[in-house]
Design an enzyme around this catalytic site. Structure first.
Site, PDB file in Angstrom:
ATOM      1  N   ARG A 108      40.369  30.906  34.722  1.00  0.00           N
ATOM      2  CA  ARG A 108      39.736  29.824  35.490  1.00  0.00           C
ATOM      3  C   ARG A 108      39.718  28.556  34.662  1.00  0.00           C
ATOM      4  O   ARG A 108      39.265  28.555  33.518  1.00  0.00           O
ATOM      5  CB  ARG A 108      38.303  30.190  35.869  1.00  0.00           C
TER       6      ARG A 108
ATOM      7  N   SER B  18      36.490  31.646  42.761  1.00  0.00           N
ATOM      8  CA  SER B  18      35.278  32.197  43.384  1.00  0.00           C
ATOM      9  C   SER B  18      34.351  31.107  43.910  1.00  0.00           C
ATOM     10  O   SER B  18      34.772  30.292  44.714  1.00  0.00           O
ATOM     11  CB  SER B  18      34.577  33.112  42.386  1.00  0.00           C
ATOM     12  N   HIS B  19      33.135  31.066  43.395  1.00  0.00           N
ATOM     13  CA  HIS B  19      32.132  30.127  43.923  1.00  0.00           C
ATOM     14  C   HIS B  19      32.154  28.773  43.209  1.00  0.00           C
ATOM     15  O   HIS B  19      31.401  27.882  43.575  1.00  0.00           O
ATOM     16  CB  HIS B  19      30.745  30.740  43.757  1.00  0.00           C
TER      17      HIS B  19
ATOM     18  N   LYS C 242      34.480  43.762  44.753  1.00  0.00           N
ATOM     19  CA  LYS C 242      33.233  43.656  45.490  1.00  0.00           C
ATOM     20  C   LYS C 242      33.549  43.004  46.833  1.00  0.00           C
ATOM     21  O   LYS C 242      34.562  42.310  46.968  1.00  0.00           O
ATOM     22  CB  LYS C 242      32.184  42.893  44.700  1.00  0.00           C
TER      23      LYS C 242
ATOM     24  N   LYS D  17      44.346  35.334  39.265  1.00  0.00           N
ATOM     25  CA  LYS D  17      43.950  36.659  38.816  1.00  0.00           C
ATOM     26  C   LYS D  17      44.979  37.670  39.281  1.00  0.00           C
ATOM     27  O   LYS D  17      45.521  37.551  40.375  1.00  0.00           O
ATOM     28  CB  LYS D  17      42.589  36.927  39.445  1.00  0.00           C
TER      29      LYS D  17
ATOM     30  N   THR E 237      36.070  36.835  32.584  1.00  0.00           N
ATOM     31  CA  THR E 237      35.476  37.938  33.339  1.00  0.00           C
ATOM     32  C   THR E 237      36.317  38.271  34.571  1.00  0.00           C
ATOM     33  O   THR E 237      36.454  39.414  34.957  1.00  0.00           O
ATOM     34  CB  THR E 237      34.043  37.564  33.787  1.00  0.00           C
TER      35      THR E 237
ATOM     36  N   GLU F 279      24.268  42.366  39.529  1.00  0.00           N
ATOM     37  CA  GLU F 279      23.148  41.489  39.870  1.00  0.00           C
ATOM     38  C   GLU F 279      23.615  40.139  40.422  1.00  0.00           C
ATOM     39  O   GLU F 279      22.846  39.427  41.039  1.00  0.00           O
ATOM     40  CB  GLU F 279      22.256  41.265  38.642  1.00  0.00           C
ATOM     41  N   SER F 280      24.871  39.801  40.182  1.00  0.00           N
ATOM     42  CA  SER F 280      25.406  38.498  40.556  1.00  0.00           C
ATOM     43  C   SER F 280      25.880  38.483  42.007  1.00  0.00           C
ATOM     44  O   SER F 280      26.923  37.938  42.312  1.00  0.00           O
ATOM     45  CB  SER F 280      26.548  38.134  39.610  1.00  0.00           C
TER      46      SER F 280
ATOM     47  N   ASP G 161      35.469  33.120  47.590  1.00  0.00           N
ATOM     48  CA  ASP G 161      36.570  34.051  47.834  1.00  0.00           C
ATOM     49  C   ASP G 161      36.135  35.302  48.588  1.00  0.00           C
ATOM     50  O   ASP G 161      36.914  36.245  48.726  1.00  0.00           O
ATOM     51  CB  ASP G 161      37.251  34.426  46.512  1.00  0.00           C
TER      52      ASP G 161
ATOM     53  N   ARG H  43      23.385  33.152  29.943  1.00  0.00           N
ATOM     54  CA  ARG H  43      22.650  33.874  30.977  1.00  0.00           C
ATOM     55  C   ARG H  43      21.588  34.737  30.303  1.00  0.00           C
ATOM     56  O   ARG H  43      21.896  35.476  29.359  1.00  0.00           O
ATOM     57  CB  ARG H  43      23.575  34.772  31.785  1.00  0.00           C
TER      58      ARG H  43
ATOM     59  N   ASP I 111      30.621  34.059  49.303  1.00  0.00           N
ATOM     60  CA  ASP I 111      31.031  32.997  48.382  1.00  0.00           C
ATOM     61  C   ASP I 111      32.449  32.497  48.657  1.00  0.00           C
ATOM     62  O   ASP I 111      33.065  32.859  49.655  1.00  0.00           O
ATOM     63  CB  ASP I 111      30.890  33.468  46.924  1.00  0.00           C
TER      64      ASP I 111
ATOM     65  N   ASP J 130      33.863  37.702  48.005  1.00  0.00           N
ATOM     66  CA  ASP J 130      33.471  38.986  47.417  1.00  0.00           C
ATOM     67  C   ASP J 130      31.971  39.098  47.147  1.00  0.00           C
ATOM     68  O   ASP J 130      31.467  40.185  46.895  1.00  0.00           O
ATOM     69  CB  ASP J 130      34.301  39.307  46.154  1.00  0.00           C
TER      70      ASP J 130
END
Ligand code: VG1
Ligand code: CO
Length: 544
Positions: free
Chosen positions: A22, A113-114, A377, A126, A18, A365-366, A280, A497, A278, A282
């Site tokens: 990672r 990220s998180h 973001k 990325k 996504t 939503e995340s 990074d 999810r 978070d 975003d």
């Protein structure tokens, strides 16, 4: 110049998900692993000879090591200049801003990220293109294809570079310029928001806030903007120092992982406003005093109020949300008479819409919201948006959201995650759902009847590209929805999810507990997907 060509053999698992590639740090540490991916990336690109590349990361463990390798490979491959965040640090939105400000060829962002960090944690890489946004699918697919056939990579033989300080150094024929991204980012925010109004809010003494940087990248940005430029009291920003292991925490700004902030905001003497970002930088979480704003509602409230803020006073061209994000923003778009686009999960799908001027705001939503100021973001941007809104409307967070519900109705919304389950049965769950569409169409579950079910497919309205299999949705006649997806950012097993949403127009029913409001849908999800059987879990590991 001393350019080495080093032989290598392909790895078969370098398919970006996504948001980039990672993997566990231990995977990245295998000889040639990072190098293979970076060379595959360069091999998939054209026309970067002499061009500028932005490089930086969220500061997690392995950031510095990876940066040294990337610099030497960029030099050996013919880039003309690298803009490097000081100490190798760049938040994801700041990297996007930097690419745009300098009209760079693109950027490499190092982040998972998180996801937790450290020697046993996760790492990620990325590529962002010249518009500042995550590479679209055709680019990530090309990188993957090159990674499958790579035979060698190019590396400049040179000593490691100092990453601190300022100014310019030379690495072979390539210049490396160390930049202070905090100042440039702060100046961008000053153009969008009414800093005087926010300053006055802090100065009034009637307002307090807490920002939890979770020992991740946003600390320095938040301190500079909130405490130095906007006059918030010292220590408004907590956990402000970026650490290689994020202090052992899980820098995911939600009710589960941001527990320090959450318990503070539940206190009798809680600040008026709480926010977190978070790993990074975003993502964002927005909290009022004892009040949680769902990310989907946050996007809708932002869209409805954007015209009150300087950067958005001319109104919105349109809005977009990822498919699983609640439809709260759709109602605002309808009232405003603007288009609302529904994209697959992942920020890369917003890029074309933003570039074409079709949308101004977008979100997921995340815990992700953003606008056309960058192509990622942006956590701190969202927090400043809310701060500016609070300064203008002079109402508590809860009041603003409740008034929103009264006007537009409330979309009860929740996501249930089953993390780290076995991949094979998770795949089987999805396949069985796909196989059962025909039997589901029109089926009655109590008072709910299935209107349609499908596997979401998206045709990009700008370039016509098609992305299929983006999540299974079961939509009921009354607009309620259940969506099933497998995560594309995890590094162990699979994460299922389940996204649940129902709409409640009646203001007398806006005080229900979210899980209770969604109980019927939760039951149907179990019924049709046999989640317990396939995951071996009796309950989700995280509910947001
Ligand atoms: C998750 C979120 C998605 C987000 C992505 C990257 O992806 O659901 O909305 O864009 O993370 O965010 P997935 O495939 O695991 O559901 V971040 O802040 O991790 O860069
Ligand atoms: Co992130």
């Amino acid at each position: 110049m001393n350019i080495l060509t080093i032989s290598t053999t392909p790895f078969d698992d370098q398919k970006p998900g996504t948001s980039g590639l990672r993997k566990k740090v231990t995977v990245f540490r295998q000889p040639h692993y990072l190098e293979n991916f970076v060379q595959a990336l360069f091999n998939s690109l054209d026309g970067y000879e002499g061009a500028t590349l932005v490089v930086g990361g969220d500061g997690r463990y392995y950031n510095r090591t990876a940066i040294q390798t990337i610099l030497k490979m960029a030099a050996a491959n013919g880039f003309g200049r690298v803009l490097l965040g000081r100490d190798g640090l760049l938040s994801t939105p700041a990297a996007s801003a930097l690419i745009r400000q300098h009209q760079a060829f693109g950027g490499i962002i190092l982040s998972a990220s998180h996801n937790p960090a450290g020697p046993d944690g996760d790492f990620g890489i990325k590529f962002n293109t010249g518009n500042g946004g995550p590479a679209p699918e055709n680019v990530t697919e090309a990188i993957y294809a090159h990674s499958r056939e790579i035979r060698d990579y190019r590396l400049l033989k040179a000593p490691d570079l100092g990453l601190g300080g300022a100014g310019e150094t030379q690495l072979g024929a390539m210049a490396v310029e160390i930049v202070d991204s905090v100042v440039a980012y702060a100046e961008l925010m000053e153009q969008l928001f009414d800093f005087d109004a926010i300053k006055a809010l802090f100065k009034s003494g009637l307002f307090s806030m807490c920002f939890d940087a979770m020992h991740a990248i946003t600390g320095p940005y938040a301190r500079e903007i909130l405490e130095h430029r906007l006059g918030a009291p010292v220590r408004t920003v907590i956990n402000a120092e970026p650490l290689e292991d994020f202090g052992g925490g899980h820098p995911d700004p939600n009710l589960v992982h941001a527990h320090e902030l959450v318990s503070l905001m539940e206190d009798r003497n809680a600040p008026d406003f709480g926010a977190a970002s978070d790993g990074d930088g975003d993502r964002n979480m927005i909290l009022g005093r004892r009040f949680f704003v769902t990310p989907s509602d946050s996007l809708a409230v932002m869209a409805a109020n954007a015209h009150l803020l300087p950067g958005y006073r001319l109104g919105l061209a349109g809005v977009a949300r990822s498919m699983p994000t609640s439809m709260a923003v759709d109602r605002v778009a309808e009232a405003l008479g603007i288009e609302c686009y529904e994209t697959p999960t992942g920020w890369k799908f917003f890029g074309n819409l933003l570039d074409a001027g079709k949308i101004t705001l977008c979100g997921e939503e995340s815990f992700g919201t953003g606008s056309d100021h960058v192509r990622e973001k942006d956590g701190l941007w969202a927090v400043l948006f809310w701060l500016n809104l609070l300064a203008v409307r002079k109402q508590p967070v809860e009041r603003i959201v409740r008034e929103h519900w009264v006007r537009y109705g409330r979309n009860y919304y929740s996501r249930h995650d089953y993390e780290g389950v076995d991949a094979a049965p998770a795949q089987e769950l999805m396949e069985r759902l796909r196989g059962g569409f025909d039997a589901l169409q029109g089926r009655q579950f109590g008072s709910l009847q299935v209107k349609f079910c499908d596997d979401f497919s998206y045709t990009d309205p700008v370039d016509g590209s098609v992305s299929s299999r983006q999540g299974i949705r079961i939509v009921f006649q009354d607009g309620s929805r259940i969506v099933f997806r497998l995560s594309g950012t995890g590094t162990v097993g699979a994460t299922l999810r389940v996204y649940l949403e129902c709409y409640e127009p009646d203001r007398r029913r806006h005080d229900l507990d979210t899980q209770e409001a969604l109980a019927t849908l939760i039951g149907i999800a179990e019924d049709v997907a046999q989640i317990r059987k396939h995951t071996g879990r009796s309950a989700p590991s995280v509910i947001t």
